[in-house]
Design a protein around this motif. Structure first.
Motif, PDB file in Angstrom:
ATOM      1  N   ALA B 221       0.832  -1.206   0.000  1.00 25.37           N
ATOM      2  CA  ALA B 221       0.000   0.000   0.000  1.00 25.37           C
ATOM      3  C   ALA B 221       0.865   1.254   0.000  1.00 25.37           C
ATOM      4  N   VAL B 222       1.940   1.247   0.788  1.00 24.81           N
ATOM      5  CA  VAL B 222       2.824   2.421   0.842  1.00 24.81           C
ATOM      6  C   VAL B 222       3.409   2.710  -0.538  1.00 24.81           C
ATOM      7  N   LEU B 223       3.964   1.697  -1.176  1.00 28.29           N
ATOM      8  CA  LEU B 223       4.625   1.914  -2.466  1.00 28.29           C
ATOM      9  C   LEU B 223       3.617   2.364  -3.524  1.00 28.29           C
ATOM     10  N   ASN B 224       2.452   1.730  -3.551  1.00 28.97           N
ATOM     11  CA  ASN B 224       1.450   2.102  -4.550  1.00 28.97           C
ATOM     12  C   ASN B 224       0.873   3.488  -4.301  1.00 28.97           C
ATOM     13  N   GLU B 225       0.734   3.854  -3.027  1.00 25.05           N
ATOM     14  CA  GLU B 225       0.220   5.189  -2.735  1.00 25.05           C
ATOM     15  C   GLU B 225       1.217   6.251  -3.205  1.00 25.05           C
ATOM     16  N   ILE B 226       2.485   6.017  -2.933  1.00 22.97           N
ATOM     17  CA  ILE B 226       3.509   6.961  -3.395  1.00 22.97           C
ATOM     18  C   ILE B 226       3.475   7.065  -4.928  1.00 22.97           C
ATOM     19  N   ALA B 227       3.406   5.908  -5.592  1.00 23.77           N
ATOM     20  CA  ALA B 227       3.382   5.902  -7.061  1.00 23.77           C
ATOM     21  C   ALA B 227       2.191   6.705  -7.579  1.00 23.77           C
ATOM     22  N   ALA B 228       1.029   6.503  -6.946  1.00 17.34           N
ATOM     23  CA  ALA B 228      -0.179   7.203  -7.394  1.00 17.34           C
ATOM     24  C   ALA B 228      -0.082   8.706  -7.145  1.00 17.34           C
ATOM     25  N   MET B 229       0.595   9.078  -6.062  1.00 13.53           N
ATOM     26  CA  MET B 229       0.632  10.499  -5.699  1.00 13.53           C
ATOM     27  C   MET B 229       1.626  11.295  -6.553  1.00 13.53           C
ATOM     28  N   GLY B 231       3.772   9.713  -9.340  1.00 14.06           N
ATOM     29  CA  GLY B 231       4.138   9.189 -10.650  1.00 14.06           C
ATOM     30  C   GLY B 231       5.427   8.398 -10.728  1.00 14.06           C
ATOM     31  N   VAL B 232       6.175   8.294  -9.615  1.00 12.96           N
ATOM     32  CA  VAL B 232       7.375   7.454  -9.670  1.00 12.96           C
ATOM     33  C   VAL B 232       6.972   5.977  -9.589  1.00 12.96           C
ATOM     34  N   THR B 299      12.050   4.238  -9.521  1.00 12.79           N
ATOM     35  CA  THR B 299      12.188   4.292 -10.975  1.00 12.79           C
ATOM     36  C   THR B 299      11.297   5.408 -11.531  1.00 12.79           C
ATOM     37  N   ALA B 300      11.430   5.664 -12.795  1.00 12.29           N
ATOM     38  CA  ALA B 300      10.692   6.782 -13.391  1.00 12.29           C
ATOM     39  C   ALA B 300       9.404   6.331 -14.080  1.00 12.29           C
ATOM     40  N   ASP B 301       9.170   5.012 -14.151  1.00 13.64           N
ATOM     41  CA  ASP B 301       8.107   4.545 -15.046  1.00 13.64           C
ATOM     42  C   ASP B 301       6.733   4.373 -14.378  1.00 13.64           C
ATOM     43  N   GLY B 302       6.602   4.719 -13.098  1.00  9.18           N
ATOM     44  CA  GLY B 302       5.289   4.673 -12.452  1.00  9.18           C
ATOM     45  C   GLY B 302       4.813   3.287 -12.077  1.00  9.18           C
ATOM     46  N   LYS B 303       5.616   2.269 -12.326  1.00  8.45           N
ATOM     47  CA  LYS B 303       5.171   0.898 -12.031  1.00  8.45           C
ATOM     48  C   LYS B 303       5.828   0.387 -10.750  1.00  8.45           C
ATOM     49  N   VAL B 304       5.047  -0.355  -9.965  1.00  9.05           N
ATOM     50  CA  VAL B 304       5.574  -0.910  -8.719  1.00  9.05           C
ATOM     51  C   VAL B 304       5.834  -2.394  -8.963  1.00  9.05           C
ATOM     52  N   GLY B 312      12.414 -13.543 -11.884  1.00 14.01           N
ATOM     53  CA  GLY B 312      11.249 -13.035 -12.608  1.00 14.01           C
ATOM     54  C   GLY B 312      10.817 -11.678 -12.065  1.00 14.01           C
ATOM     55  N   LYS B 313       9.792 -11.132 -12.700  1.00 18.43           N
ATOM     56  CA  LYS B 313       9.261  -9.863 -12.220  1.00 18.43           C
ATOM     57  C   LYS B 313       7.748  -9.949 -12.130  1.00 18.43           C
ATOM     58  N   ARG B 314       7.173  -9.318 -11.099  1.00 26.26           N
ATOM     59  CA  ARG B 314       5.713  -9.209 -11.033  1.00 26.26           C
ATOM     60  C   ARG B 314       5.353  -7.843 -10.459  1.00 26.26           C
ATOM     61  N   PHE B 315       4.137  -7.391 -10.759  1.00 27.04           N
ATOM     62  CA  PHE B 315       3.677  -6.144 -10.156  1.00 27.04           C
ATOM     63  C   PHE B 315       3.348  -6.370  -8.682  1.00 27.04           C
ATOM     64  N   ILE B 316       3.669  -5.393  -7.862  1.00 24.65           N
ATOM     65  CA  ILE B 316       3.147  -5.364  -6.489  1.00 24.65           C
ATOM     66  C   ILE B 316       1.867  -4.552  -6.559  1.00 24.65           C
ATOM     67  N   GLU B 317       0.728  -5.204  -6.367  1.00 26.55           N
ATOM     68  CA  GLU B 317      -0.563  -4.538  -6.545  1.00 26.55           C
ATOM     69  C   GLU B 317      -0.970  -3.771  -5.283  1.00 26.55           C
ATOM     70  N   MET B 318      -1.771  -2.717  -5.483  1.00 23.97           N
ATOM     71  CA  MET B 318      -2.423  -2.065  -4.351  1.00 23.97           C
ATOM     72  C   MET B 318      -3.374  -3.083  -3.742  1.00 23.97           C
TER      73      MET B 318
END
Lengths: 328, 328
Positions: B221-229, B231-232, B299-304, B312-318
């Motif tokens: 939640a912390v990482l996604n909230e920052i991303a949403a606020m 854009g990082v 990162t600069a791409d807005g993805k968590v 591998g890689k996966r998204f960390i979802e809200m």
């Protein structure tokens, strides 16, 4: 969504959309919208800090609701301490399934009261508890104000000071009791619930020694608490303590002493004798202080006494027992 | 009296003796004992102000209780904003009939945690609600701190900054879940509940751009909230996000992602790259930061995104839905 879900309190996506749709749209300002863990605010070097929780049932009553009272209560606690209210926090505890329209109404009411009281909501928190764990809304508010007077020191009170009561007594408690609809008869009484900024803007110009709003336990609790804390007494005059006819009638019928019933827009202000009449005149020019009166005098004997209208005297006792649960 | 009565919340004589016997004896200090409507405190010109309500069930769990968490949560919210915590208010909502010994235990725990966190409780309020209207204790705390850094501005975060996670994840949520005793097996997990003063005393020496404690909704939640606020994005590395074996085992078994589970003693601290190793070294010298690690990069791409241990890689979802109700 027309009812509050547990997900709203979970800290995830539902919490985020609840905060922006329901809260920010009503209480939003740059500080609150920042959604930081803490709001960074400008303060003076001397700050007043207070907190109160509100559990009034029913949540809506004539003259107010739990949202209005949650702002008024905290604003008034700052005002009576000699501060100018500035910032408010809120903690909402919501039962799962709570009607969203009711919640919106409560938050609209908080917003309108903040506007009136000149305060900003700068931080908040929402928790949702499972259905059945809680029977209605609980709101906590804390408040911060800029201290411009210090009216919190009991030691400043001395014999001869005059006691101004800023309004008629017992309206809030009787309003809520009647609104419960359990008395077997109709009728309604308007609560006095109000932010008392106007009254204290007037009082602040004069030699006030102490002030307190008379909420739970009413005027009786305020006077007895002061007496217990610093040893002064009071000689109060019943003829100058106003109680509206319908309020007095209901109190008499149910066996309540109006002096022990809660108010939400009434303060007890203790003023040096030489300033009392001037302070009263200015307070009476305000909307919330129009019915103010000098209702008593501080005495040296530690006793809290009421001179009745027929000339007798009785003690005003500290309220005991459970009084009325959940009126504020 | 061995149980809390409605009279305790009435504002009269029982309230007075409750406050002096139960509250002042444990949390008392000159400001609180003054029993004013607001505490008059010394503040700096820039102040951090926060609030939180606590409804955790059960109220006592391994590593903590509702009293400890009520102080830690608010203290940590001040710390992550860049402030030094100073003053705390409390609002107690108590169901009628609540065991006085339990209440004393909770307030003792608040007092011990305040001592540890270097904060004073300066104002408070107690309400009692009728039996059946509430299933346990609710505590609200608000906090005031002296702002020495401003870590609340999302705009300060930029790509290349490093993400320090100060402890192992998911311990609090799993501790409380297990303490409920509803899973059909025994065992206990110690909550990480702690005031993080030591961690932030260390971090404050370095170029921190943002910080947040990962409570409800966890690290995800912390990482996604920052991303949403702002854009990082984040590229996190699973191998550097610690989860204790018993916690991971329980999460796997029940289908929880440890990144979405609540913590009460874990912060996400974003630091400029050039300071990251030095900050980490100092944080690791503290009791509450001994297991800290640099666990990702902004990162600069807005993805968590999470880089898994197998590459591998996966998204960390809200986190969505109700997660775990009433864990904090």
């Amino acid at each position: 969504m027309d009812r509050v879900t547990l997900a709203v309190g979970g800290g995830g996506a539902s919490t985020q959309s609840f905060i922006s749709d329901i809260i920010f749209s009503r209480l939003g300002n740059p500080l609150l919208r920042k959604a930081a863990d803490a709001a960074l605010i400008d303060t003076s070097l001397r700050t007043a800090f207070t907190t109160d929780s509100f559990v009034v049932r029913p949540e809506f009553f004539p003259g107010g609701d739990i949202g209005k009272i949650a702002i008024c209560g905290t604003v008034n606690d700052l005002l009576v301490s000699g501060a100018i209210p500035e910032y408010i926090s809120f903690g909402l505890i919501i039962p799962e399934g709570y009607l969203l329209t009711d919640l919106e109404r409560v938050i609209d009411s908080m917003a309108a009261t903040c506007e009136k009281a000149g305060v900003q909501v700068v931080c908040g928190d929402t928790k949702v508890v499972e259905r059945g764990a809680l029977d209605g809304l609980i709101i906590n508010t804390s408040g911060i104000g800029r201290t411009v007077r210090d009216w919190t020191d009991y030691a400043n009170i001395s014999a001869g000071d005059k006691v101004i009561i800023t309004s008629d007594a017992a309206r809030h408690g009787m309003s809520v009791l009647l609104a419960r609809g359990e008395l077997g008869f109709d009728g309604q009484i308007e609560s006095d619930c109000a932010p008392l900024n106007d009254v204290f803007d007037a009082a602040r110009q004069y030699a006030v020694t102490f002030a307190r709003d008379a909420t739970r336990g009413g005027i009786a609790a305020v006077l007895n608490e002061i007496a217990a804390m610093c040893g002064v007494g009071f000689l109060m005059e019943d003829e100058h303590i106003k109680v509206r006819d319908n309020v007095r009638y209901l109190c008499d019928m149910l066996g309540f002493d109006p002096l022990s019933v809660a108010n939400e827009g009434l303060a007890v202000i203790i003023v040096k004798e030489q300033d009392a009449e001037k302070a009263l005149a200015d307070i009476r020019k305000t909307a919330n202080g129009a019915d103010a009166a000098i209702a008593g005098t501080v005495t040296a004997d530690g006793k809290v006494v009421l001179k009745t209208t027929i000339g007798g005297k009785r003690f005003i006792e500290m309220p005991r027992g459970e009084l009325l649960p959940r009126i504020c």
